[in-house]
Motif scaffolding. Structure first.
Motif, PDB file in Angstrom:
ATOM      1  N   PRO A  81      15.784   9.394   2.263  1.00 20.48           N
ATOM      2  CA  PRO A  81      16.378   8.470   3.136  1.00 20.48           C
ATOM      3  C   PRO A  81      14.950   8.597   3.993  1.00 20.48           C
ATOM      4  N   SER A  82      15.275   9.856   4.889  1.00 23.53           N
ATOM      5  CA  SER A  82      14.350   9.754   5.624  1.00 23.53           C
ATOM      6  C   SER A  82      12.446   9.640   5.841  1.00 23.53           C
ATOM      7  N   CYS A  83      12.178   8.888   4.867  1.00 24.14           N
ATOM      8  CA  CYS A  83      10.809   8.963   4.209  1.00 24.14           C
ATOM      9  C   CYS A  83      10.495   7.597   4.910  1.00 24.14           C
ATOM     10  N   HIS A  84       9.039   8.009   5.897  1.00 28.09           N
ATOM     11  CA  HIS A  84       9.065   6.887   6.784  1.00 28.09           C
ATOM     12  C   HIS A  84       7.251   5.674   5.834  1.00 28.09           C
ATOM     13  N   PHE A  85       7.175   6.785   4.516  1.00 26.15           N
ATOM     14  CA  PHE A  85       6.295   5.769   3.751  1.00 26.15           C
ATOM     15  C   PHE A  85       6.767   4.781   3.060  1.00 26.15           C
ATOM     16  N   ILE A  86       7.791   5.383   2.175  1.00 28.00           N
ATOM     17  CA  ILE A  86       8.856   4.105   1.946  1.00 28.00           C
ATOM     18  C   ILE A  86       9.516   2.911   2.737  1.00 28.00           C
ATOM     19  N   ALA A  87      10.250   3.207   4.482  1.00 31.26           N
ATOM     20  CA  ALA A  87      10.222   2.974   4.841  1.00 31.26           C
ATOM     21  C   ALA A  87       9.507   2.211   5.776  1.00 31.26           C
ATOM     22  N   LEU A  88       7.872   2.119   5.283  1.00 25.37           N
ATOM     23  CA  LEU A  88       7.012   1.054   6.251  1.00 25.37           C
ATOM     24  C   LEU A  88       7.424  -0.525   5.866  1.00 25.37           C
ATOM     25  N   LYS A  89       7.382  -1.614   7.122  1.00 25.49           N
ATOM     26  CA  LYS A  89       7.074  -2.430   6.823  1.00 25.49           C
ATOM     27  C   LYS A  89       5.492  -3.105   6.588  1.00 25.49           C
ATOM     28  N   LYS A  90       5.277  -3.187   6.534  1.00 28.87           N
ATOM     29  CA  LYS A  90       3.504  -3.504   6.066  1.00 28.87           C
ATOM     30  C   LYS A  90       2.696  -2.589   5.859  1.00 28.87           C
ATOM     31  N   ARG A  91       1.996  -3.643   4.957  1.00 28.77           N
ATOM     32  CA  ARG A  91       0.979  -2.663   4.281  1.00 28.77           C
ATOM     33  C   ARG A  91      -0.182  -1.857   4.694  1.00 28.77           C
ATOM     34  N   GLU A 108       2.788  15.719   8.041  1.00 27.07           N
ATOM     35  CA  GLU A 108       2.448  16.607   8.018  1.00 27.07           C
ATOM     36  C   GLU A 108       4.040  17.631   8.226  1.00 27.07           C
ATOM     37  N   LYS A 109       4.951  16.721   9.298  1.00 25.51           N
ATOM     38  CA  LYS A 109       6.564  17.894   9.634  1.00 25.51           C
ATOM     39  C   LYS A 109       7.160  17.393   8.075  1.00 25.51           C
ATOM     40  N   PHE A 110       6.873  16.879   7.185  1.00 29.60           N
ATOM     41  CA  PHE A 110       7.295  16.842   5.777  1.00 29.60           C
ATOM     42  C   PHE A 110       6.864  18.308   5.046  1.00 29.60           C
ATOM     43  N   LEU A 111       5.922  17.880   5.082  1.00 28.81           N
ATOM     44  CA  LEU A 111       4.712  19.189   4.808  1.00 28.81           C
ATOM     45  C   LEU A 111       4.819  20.262   5.305  1.00 28.81           C
TER      46      LEU A 111
END
Length: 142
Positions: A81-91, A108-111
């Protein structure tokens, strides 16, 4: 660790993620088609005994055991649920430079978190092994 290496940046784009799904076991008449998987941020990362492993290029969440009816976007959101990519509202192509740089910082924080957890686990295994060796030596069991 170069946050702007070409290999990492190219996975932001759907077409590049889609190319990784060669040999993906689910195709037509499934919710988890290669297109839907790539759209949800996944890349195909199979292993010898798990041909259906997919990893989010962004948050590095690895999922396997896919069923034909699994919705990749819903699965991604529920497991990370904390993935910023899947939460993107635009392409990605519509992001400003500032928005992209902020997004890349989150990636980078995830990595760093994943790398840190792996290093700690490795240290803990080595420490446990060393403790056992010391105990054997202390008891004269060499």
């Amino acid at each position: 660790m170069d946050p702007f290496n070409e290999e990492g940046i190219k996975m932001y784009f759907f077409e590049n993620r889609l190319k990784t799904f060669d040999g993906w076991p689910f195709d037509k008449d499934c919710a988890c088609t290669p297109e839907n998987m790539a759209r949800a941020g996944f890349v195909h990362t199979p292993s010898d005994n798990s041909p259906d492993v997919a990893t989010c290029f962004f948050c590095l969440k690895e999922l396997e055991g896919w069923e034909p009816e699994d919705d990749p976007e819903k699965e991604h959101k529920s497991h990370s649920p904390s993935c910023h990519f899947i939460a993107l509202k635009k392409r990605v192509e519509e992001l400003t430079t500032e928005e992209f740089l902020k997004l890349q910082k989150e990636k980078e924080k995830f990595l760093v978190t994943k790398t840190g957890k792996e290093a700690i686990a490795l240290f803990e295994r080595a420490a446990k092994q060393k403790r056992e060796e010391i105990l054997r030596m202390a008891m004269g069991e060499e």
